[in-house]
Design an enzyme around this catalytic site. Structure first.
Site, PDB file in Angstrom:
ATOM      1  N   GLU A  47       0.812  -1.214   0.000  1.00 16.38           N
ATOM      2  CA  GLU A  47       0.000   0.000   0.000  1.00 16.38           C
ATOM      3  C   GLU A  47       0.851   1.272   0.000  1.00 16.38           C
ATOM      4  OE1 GLU A  47      -3.582   1.915   2.809  1.00 16.38           O
ATOM      5  OE2 GLU A  47      -2.099   0.563   3.680  1.00 16.38           O
ATOM      6  N   LYS A 120     -10.517   2.696  -1.414  1.00 13.39           N
ATOM      7  CA  LYS A 120     -10.606   2.074  -0.092  1.00 13.39           C
ATOM      8  C   LYS A 120     -11.902   2.435   0.613  1.00 13.39           C
ATOM      9  CE  LYS A 120      -7.638   1.552   4.027  1.00 13.39           C
ATOM     10  NZ  LYS A 120      -6.289   1.896   4.548  1.00 13.39           N
ATOM     11  N   CYS A 157      -5.676  -2.594   2.887  1.00 12.78           N
ATOM     12  CA  CYS A 157      -5.315  -2.529   4.303  1.00 12.78           C
ATOM     13  C   CYS A 157      -6.514  -2.704   5.245  1.00 12.78           C
ATOM     14  CB  CYS A 157      -4.532  -1.258   4.591  1.00 12.78           C
ATOM     15  SG  CYS A 157      -3.491  -1.381   6.078  1.00 12.78           S
TER      16      CYS A 157
END
Length: 302
Positions: A47, A120, A157
């Site tokens: 990431e 995300k 993540c």
């Protein structure tokens, strides 16, 4: 790959980032090439690999690190690399979209084609991981990308802690899950080590959905100047690849650069997934509680 059979080799990269974009891009490219030499078809880079994980601090100047998705120089470089090597590369970057900002991934197919964008969905906020200051909640929803080698789902993540995200991607046909990551020590509690918890949660996603899973994390200590003094995180690496029962098939340690690879027979896994019954026996009619925030009241979020 064997003719007539759907075999794929996946790879997870792990390295320490500097705060210099050209240096990190050179490292990423070197390791993608190393993965290709080991037979990899799909290569996952960690990431926000262009620089330090800047979310340790709330700093206005760090918004200058964001760039628009269109004509993004890192994405363009990875497109050229993907086409040259014939590999699929999900590319993590800090996206500027007019007055919005996202933690995003562009998925590059093996011919260099940009297959689209995932933003995300789950944005954390806590000491050392103050992402809500920088990132809007993603608005793409969970997506599946049809690449040359497999249908893949990509989370980012904090997304990896949510079983709903993994299930949503596999329901849409994802055959492998990928999670680029930046996670390590907790600045407020030196005794807290979430590494094994982090790994077990994702092993559960693989096993519950009967799909392989690839997680790529960074290593090294990064110190960021904040308004309250310096903040440091030691990223714990431990990138890994899990098989369709959640078993660990390849793993890195917490200190060394790594290029992990694993081979999967997607047709064999598809048969296992079908016969195991976890999708056959689902009861969506009983899952309405998942659309609430407190387990009883309907959510106002649509």
């Amino acid at each position: 790959m064997e003719k007539g059979k759907r075999h794929v080799v996946v790879s997870a990269l792990q390295f320490a980032c500097t705060d210099d974009i050209p240096t990190n891009l050179a490292t990423a490219e070197r390791l993608v090439r190393a993965a290709h030499e080991k037979g990899a078809n799909i290569v996952l880079i960690q990431e926000l690999f262009e620089g330090y994980y800047f979310c340790q601090a709330q700093r206005e100047d760090f918004f200058q690190r964001a760039k628009p998705y269109t004509d993004h120089p890192t994405i363009q470089r990875m497109q050229k690399l993907a086409k040259e090597l014939g590999v699929v590369i999900p590319v993590s970057f800090f996206e500027e979209a007019n007055n919005a900002h996202y933690n995003s991934v562009a998925v590059i197919d093996a011919d260099g084609t940009d297959l689209g964008l995932y933003r995300k969905s789950h944005i954390p906020d806590g000491p050392g991981y103050q992402e809500k200051f920088y990132f809007n909640p993603g608005d793409t929803g969970f997506k599946v990308f049809q690449t040359k080698f497999a249908k893949i789902g990509v989370g980012i993540c904090w997304d990896q802690w949510f079983p709903e995200a993994a299930r949503a991607m596999v329901l849409q046909g994802a055959e492998i899950l990928f999670y680029p990551t930046a996670i390590g020590s907790e600045p407020q509690d030196e005794g807290l080590d979430s590494c094994e918890h982090w790994q077990r949660v994702m092993q559960g996603h693989a096993g519950a959905n009967v799909v392989p899973l690839v997680a790529s994390n960074r290593i090294g200590k990064e110190i960021i100047e904040t308004e309250h003094g310096n903040s440091g995180i030691t990223f714990y690496g431990n990138s890994f690849i899990a098989g369709p029962t959640g078993e660990i098939v390849a793993a890195a340690n917490d200190k060394e650069e790594a290029v992990l690879t694993a081979h999967f027979d997607l047709d064999k896994i598809k048969s296992k997934r079908s016969s195991w019954g976890v999708f056959r026996d689902r009861r969506p009619d009983l899952y309405k509680v998942l659309l609430t925030l407190d387990g009883s009241k309907p959510s106002s979020i649509h």
